[in-house]
Design a protein around this motif. Structure first.
Motif, mmCIF file in Angstrom:
data_model
loop_
_atom_site.group_PDB
_atom_site.id
_atom_site.type_symbol
_atom_site.label_atom_id
_atom_site.label_comp_id
_atom_site.label_asym_id
_atom_site.label_seq_id
_atom_site.Cartn_x
_atom_site.Cartn_y
_atom_site.Cartn_z
ATOM 1 N N UNK A 23 3.963 5.651 -5.391
ATOM 2 C CA UNK A 23 3.860 5.677 -6.855
ATOM 3 C C UNK A 23 2.998 6.853 -7.308
ATOM 4 N N UNK A 24 1.847 7.020 -6.653
ATOM 5 C CA UNK A 24 0.949 8.124 -7.018
ATOM 6 C C UNK A 24 1.621 9.464 -6.735
ATOM 7 N N UNK A 81 -4.100 -3.713 -7.548
ATOM 8 C CA UNK A 81 -3.392 -2.530 -8.046
ATOM 9 C C UNK A 81 -4.359 -1.539 -8.692
ATOM 10 N N UNK A 82 -5.644 -1.627 -8.312
ATOM 11 C CA UNK A 82 -6.623 -0.764 -8.981
ATOM 12 C C UNK A 82 -6.317 0.719 -8.784
ATOM 13 N N UNK A 83 -5.633 1.046 -7.669
ATOM 14 C CA UNK A 83 -5.269 2.447 -7.418
ATOM 15 C C UNK A 83 -4.057 2.901 -8.216
ATOM 16 N N UNK A 84 -3.277 1.951 -8.679
ATOM 17 C CA UNK A 84 -1.997 2.316 -9.295
ATOM 18 C C UNK A 84 -1.676 1.371 -10.456
ATOM 19 N N UNK A 85 -2.519 1.394 -11.512
ATOM 20 C CA UNK A 85 -2.312 0.467 -12.634
ATOM 21 C C UNK A 85 -0.949 0.618 -13.307
ATOM 22 N N UNK A 116 1.895 1.238 -11.867
ATOM 23 C CA UNK A 116 2.860 0.485 -11.061
ATOM 24 C C UNK A 116 2.782 -0.996 -11.422
ATOM 25 N N UNK A 117 1.561 -1.484 -11.566
ATOM 26 C CA UNK A 117 1.369 -2.882 -11.957
ATOM 27 C C UNK A 117 2.009 -3.155 -13.330
ATOM 28 N N UNK A 118 1.804 -2.215 -14.227
ATOM 29 C CA UNK A 118 2.351 -2.346 -15.586
ATOM 30 C C UNK A 118 3.880 -2.403 -15.561
ATOM 31 N N UNK A 119 4.488 -1.557 -14.728
ATOM 32 C CA UNK A 119 5.955 -1.554 -14.614
ATOM 33 C C UNK A 119 6.465 -2.929 -14.179
ATOM 34 N N UNK A 120 5.796 -3.496 -13.164
ATOM 35 C CA UNK A 120 6.243 -4.782 -12.628
ATOM 36 C C UNK A 120 6.026 -5.903 -13.643
ATOM 37 N N UNK A 121 4.878 -5.882 -14.317
ATOM 38 C CA UNK A 121 4.593 -6.908 -15.328
ATOM 39 C C UNK A 121 5.610 -6.808 -16.469
ATOM 40 N N UNK A 122 5.962 -5.583 -16.821
ATOM 41 C CA UNK A 122 6.972 -5.366 -17.853
ATOM 42 C C UNK A 122 8.301 -5.974 -17.417
ATOM 43 N N UNK A 123 8.705 -5.660 -16.202
ATOM 44 C CA UNK A 123 9.989 -6.184 -15.726
ATOM 45 C C UNK A 123 9.991 -7.709 -15.679
ATOM 46 N N UNK A 124 8.861 -8.293 -15.273
ATOM 47 C CA UNK A 124 8.776 -9.762 -15.175
ATOM 48 C C UNK A 124 8.745 -10.435 -16.548
ATOM 49 N N UNK A 125 8.615 -9.639 -17.616
ATOM 50 C CA UNK A 125 8.596 -10.200 -18.974
ATOM 51 C C UNK A 125 7.216 -10.645 -19.405
ATOM 52 N N UNK A 126 6.175 -10.026 -18.826
ATOM 53 C CA UNK A 126 4.804 -10.425 -19.147
ATOM 54 C C UNK A 126 4.076 -9.437 -20.041
ATOM 55 N N UNK A 127 4.778 -8.430 -20.497
ATOM 56 C CA UNK A 127 4.137 -7.459 -21.391
ATOM 57 C C UNK A 127 4.798 -7.602 -22.755
ATOM 58 N N UNK A 128 3.997 -7.889 -23.750
ATOM 59 C CA UNK A 128 4.559 -7.960 -25.094
ATOM 60 C C UNK A 128 4.860 -6.525 -25.501
ATOM 61 N N UNK A 129 6.132 -6.217 -25.532
ATOM 62 C CA UNK A 129 6.559 -4.835 -25.701
ATOM 63 C C UNK A 129 7.547 -4.759 -26.850
ATOM 64 N N UNK A 130 7.248 -3.940 -27.814
ATOM 65 C CA UNK A 130 8.123 -3.833 -28.975
ATOM 66 C C UNK A 130 8.482 -5.234 -29.489
ATOM 67 N N UNK A 131 7.458 -6.085 -29.542
ATOM 68 C CA UNK A 131 7.634 -7.424 -30.099
ATOM 69 C C UNK A 131 8.532 -8.345 -29.298
ATOM 70 N N UNK A 132 8.743 -8.033 -28.014
ATOM 71 C CA UNK A 132 9.733 -8.775 -27.251
ATOM 72 C C UNK A 132 9.263 -8.935 -25.808
ATOM 73 N N UNK A 147 0.834 -1.200 0.000
ATOM 74 C CA UNK A 147 0.000 0.000 0.000
ATOM 75 C C UNK A 147 0.879 1.263 0.000
ATOM 76 N N UNK A 148 1.949 1.209 0.779
ATOM 77 C CA UNK A 148 2.903 2.331 0.826
ATOM 78 C C UNK A 148 3.498 2.607 -0.551
ATOM 79 N N UNK A 149 3.922 1.541 -1.233
ATOM 80 C CA UNK A 149 4.556 1.745 -2.544
ATOM 81 C C UNK A 149 3.531 2.258 -3.549
#
Lengths: 340, 340
Positions: free
Chosen positions: A166-167, B30-34, B36-52, A160-162
């Motif tokens: 973030x916001x 992560x409804x308050x901070x989508x 932030x969720x996107x950043x983490x999913x990207x880092x984990x390799x779960x976002x198809x980003x620039x074809x990679x 929750x803090x992070x």
């Protein structure tokens, strides 16, 4: 001079907190990396540095101990939880200072200004870990189930803090921040940790879910009231009492609650706010716009609302009033009526 | 084409690991901070980003599951621990990338280059917290005592990681780094997390202290052997097999084991190393100096020493050889005999 009950209890508990913090910290082996240890000790305010070893007021661990004591748990049982929260709070400060590029805290250079960003990120991570190990130590004073629940709760609050942080970072670069989004932000960034401090005492005192919910409610509202009061004082606070310049938040362009209210509801303020000018004359003008459009009244009303919520929850949960319960009421009053 | 036992088991376990990682991640609101969720999913390799959408090999959680399975624990019981270690590893990568100012990981821009340092520090903290919550989930597959022990162990390793990272940051600016200090550094920075991966499986399988110590020994030596082998390949690796240029560590002035050996024992190398010149001719010269003064032989001997230690511990602990135990041997051989 007569001292209050709270002062008496603080005189007993604050040294206990400080000793427990130091004992927990010293329990870790840093023989491989003495400079890392030095960084953390410096941040915690334990290194006499340039004639100054100031640190925070340890309000959060004090809240934990008072809540535990108010519910008839032995103070010692709650110490690992209290210590964990203070370490956690300090970890967030180390990282926040990098993220906000703040050069000074407690009158001393911040960790990152002294040792650089790379070391400071890493030192923050180390302190976060030390907080995690401290809360796990509840297994020694309670049992594995309570230690687990407390550790889980602590981490839910960390997330929750992070999210709040973030916001806060995102708001820096956003032109329009909704009042509601601001409340979401401070709920995470400020109130969640105060709520953890209060519920931690209840967890150690093996309270029912219902009573834990009330303790969380108390802490959350106390945190919100305190933060919004801080926002109020950042514009209308008395410089002499506060030790920082009145309207400081206008000068530093901080997006606090009254300012967001003004941007949302006061076209005159909005127009003047966009301008570069932050002369003392212009700052007074901006503060006046805020008062005239109801931002001051709205902010006060919000402080009063959350203050009432906090006291309502506290009164419901503390039906038996031992000395710790009384001190808790006194502390809450002190925190929420600083300059009103 | 015939597949090996390890390949068969990997084909079953890697999708299990990936699903468990995603399920654990998606369990958080992560409804308050989508973003932030996107950043983490990207880092984990779960976002198809620039074809990679490349990510790491998930070797550490695989080790955890194989160790648990080798000791006859149900694989599912160990999943929360395996997931926690992979999140923890990824948290360290987010922060390390900032600390090392690395722009690229897995062929993609690092989190900090995409979203800035402030957001990246905070996103790392969020992932650290998610790792902590994952390991606590062992309470669902084992019990509160094991969950508590595993969480404590994980945090002891975290502290060790930050100590290793602290030394690594410090070495950057130090002119002289002792070989022994280098080993201390990689023990914390690399080997500790591999040792956590192996002992985690044993904890879930409720092994004795003696056997847990052997699993730790196995993981620690595997980590050290792997890291020093990586150091070897960074100078004498085959470019085609490895996909990175031979002698890359000489070019980037990385203080790896053979280089520190050369600085300590080979005056010719030391003199040439100080110079600015990193032409391909000079790089070959530097690599030759290292071979001539025994740095190559020393490095190989170190790899062989830790490899032997790893296998010795593994053989002692795995007296019963089920299919997971066999796969574990195969994986260890694959990891430690890549290009020799």
């Amino acid at each position: 001079m007569q001292t209050s009950l709270l002062q008496d209890i603080q005189q007993t508990l604050l040294p206990k907190i400080e000793s427990a913090l130091k004992a927990s910290f010293e329990g870790h082996d840093f023989s491989n990396s003495p400079t890392l240890k030095q960084m953390l000790a410096y941040h915690m305010g334990w290194v006499v540095d340039e004639g100054n070893n100031q640190h925070g007021k340890r309000i959060r661990p004090l809240l934990t101990l008072l809540c535990a004591g108010a519910m008839d748990a032995p103070i010692e049982d709650a110490l690992p939880g209290a210590v964990a929260i203070e370490f956690l709070h300090n970890f967030t400060l180390i990282h926040d200072d990098i993220e906000d590029q703040s050069p000074i805290r407690h009158g001393r250079p911040t960790l990152w200004t002294k040792w650089g960003i790379a070391h400071a990120i890493n030192a923050g991570d180390a302190l976060f870990t030390i907080a995690q190990m401290a809360v796990l130590d509840l297994v020694k004073t309670t049992d594995a189930v309570i230690a687990n629940q407390a550790t889980k709760k602590l981490n839910q609050v960390c997330l929750h803090l992070t999210q709040g942080q973030h916001l806060d970072i995102a708001f820096e670069t956003e032109t329009k921040v909704e009042l509601q989004a601001y409340l979401t932000m401070i709920s995470g960034k400020t109130a969640a940790l105060v709520a953890l401090s209060t519920v931690m005492g209840g967890l150690v005192a093996r309270q029912s879910q219902n009573r834990l919910a009330l303790l969380t409610e108390y802490g959350k509202n106390l945190g919100l009231a305190f933060q919004i009061q801080d926002d109020y004082l950042g514009i209308w606070g008395d410089t002499e009492t506060l030790g920082k310049s009145t309207s400081g938040d206008i000068q530093s362009r901080k997006k606090t609650l009254p300012i967001l209210y003004g941007l949302e509801n006061c076209p005159q303020f909005q127009e003047a706010w966009q301008k570069e000018d932050r002369s003392s004359q212009q700052i007074t003008q901006l503060a006046n716009f805020l008062s005239d459009c109801g931002a001051q009244a709205h902010t006060l009303a919000q402080v009063n609302y959350y203050t009432k919520q906090a006291f309502d929850a506290l009164e419901q949960v503390l039906n038996v009033k031992n000395k710790y319960a009384q001190a808790l009421f006194e502390l809450t009053e002190t925190l929420l009526h600083r300059n009103f």
